[in-house]
Design an enzyme around this catalytic site. Structure first.
Site, short mmCIF file in Angstrom:
data_model
loop_
_atom_site.label_atom_id
_atom_site.label_comp_id
_atom_site.label_asym_id
_atom_site.label_seq_id
_atom_site.Cartn_x
_atom_site.Cartn_y
_atom_site.Cartn_z
N LYS A 167 0.87 -1.18 0.00
CA LYS A 167 0.00 0.00 0.00
C LYS A 167 0.90 1.23 0.00
O LYS A 167 1.74 1.40 0.90
CB LYS A 167 -0.84 -0.05 1.27
CG LYS A 167 -2.09 0.76 1.25
CD LYS A 167 -2.88 0.41 2.51
CE LYS A 167 -4.13 1.21 2.64
NZ LYS A 167 -4.72 1.02 3.98
C1 E4P Z 1 -8.11 1.68 4.29
O1 E4P Z 1 -7.33 1.25 3.54
C2 E4P Z 1 -7.92 2.92 5.07
O2 E4P Z 1 -6.71 2.89 5.69
C3 E4P Z 1 -9.04 3.07 6.06
O3 E4P Z 1 -10.24 2.62 5.48
C4 E4P Z 1 -9.18 4.46 6.59
O4 E4P Z 1 -10.36 4.55 7.35
P1 E4P Z 1 -10.67 5.77 8.35
O5 E4P Z 1 -10.97 6.98 7.54
O6 E4P Z 1 -11.86 5.31 9.13
O7 E4P Z 1 -9.44 5.94 9.19
#
Ligand code: E4P
Length: 250
Positions: A119
């Site tokens: 990622k």
């Molecule tokens: C996913 O890959 C993200 O890191 C995550 O969904 C972020 O979510 P949040 O906005 O609730 O922190």
């Protein structure tokens, strides 16, 4: 070229489609991914992952530095435990310059094999890392997507997934679902194999809306996943059926 410790032989099987050499493994992966609505859990809590993975409905896990921090554990111990549960797609976030992200992404891929998705953030360096890692046959999830233009660049960099942050857009009074719809439509028009992974999903309603808008995958917190089973009318119906069944049995 990065080599996975558990790379199956299929990786080296190629065939030709209208004169273009295609990797059989990549082709099968894309095909099964595109044909299925996938659910990922957005957490680094391995107890919860274990609990919900037992349902057989979880296709992958996404983590990020915040989720790893909340787990209080070493990230690689977390990835290893998730891999040992048999989960085949784990987003592992990398940070730093393009070179640092590439080096770390290759190292993680070599350690965890085909379950690793690297990622990277939606930045210039992140996209440079994305291109390089993709060239090495490593899946990349470009995260922190808030605009269609960013999704176009991520596609050009060869990303396997883009992660529009639905909840964080809504927090700022902009429709996250509308962005998912725009990206999905753009990708469909241009026959893109990059998949839309709706992230930052905060409630059950958003899951349905994201898939309806064309998301291929939704990554959701465990609490939201559990909420997907539930409906007040299901509970009422079940109670009535149980009563009637009991009276028949009498
Ligand atoms: C996913 O890959 C993200 O890191 C995550 O969904 C972020 O979510 P949040 O906005 O609730 O922190």
């Amino acid at each position: 070229m990065a080599e996975s410790v558990d790379a199956p032989d299929l990786k080296s099987v190629d065939f030709k489609v209208v004169g273009v050499q295609v990797s059989l493994l990549a082709f099968l992966y894309k095909l099964t991914s595109i044909l299925k609505m996938k659910i990922f859990l957005d957490t680094a809590d391995t107890e919860l992952i274990q609990k919900y993975n037992e349902t057989g409905l979880i296709d992958g896990i996404t983590t990020n530095p915040t989720l790893i921090m909340k787990s209080g554990r070493d990230p690689e111990d977390v990835y290893q435990e998730i891999k040992d549960m048999g989960i085949r797609d784990i987003s592992m976030e990398v940070v730093g310059s393009a070179d640092e992200m590439i080096e770390e992404g290759v190292r993680l891929f070599e350690k965890f094999g085909f379950c690793s998705t690297i990622k990277v953030p939606m930045t210039r360096d992140g996209l440079m890392a994305c291109s390089k890692l993709t060239d090495e046959g490593i899946r990349v999830n470009v995260t922190l997507i808030f605009a269609a233009a960013q999704a176009i660049l991520a596609r050009r960099a060869g990303a396997s997934y883009v992660s529009p942050f639905v909840g964080r857009m809504n927090d700022n009074s902009v429709s996250g679902v509308a962005l998912v719809q725009t990206i999905a439509s753009l990708y469909n028009q241009h026959f893109s194999t990059t998949q839309v992974l709706a992230a930052s999903v905060r409630d059950v309603h958003q899951v349905g809306r994201c898939f309806d808008a064309g998301a291929n995958i939704c990554t959701i917190p465990p609490k939201v996943f559990w909420g997907m089973y539930k409906h007040v009318l299901t509970d009422q119906g079940l109670e009535q059926f149980q009563k009637d069944w009991d009276s028949v049995m009498k």
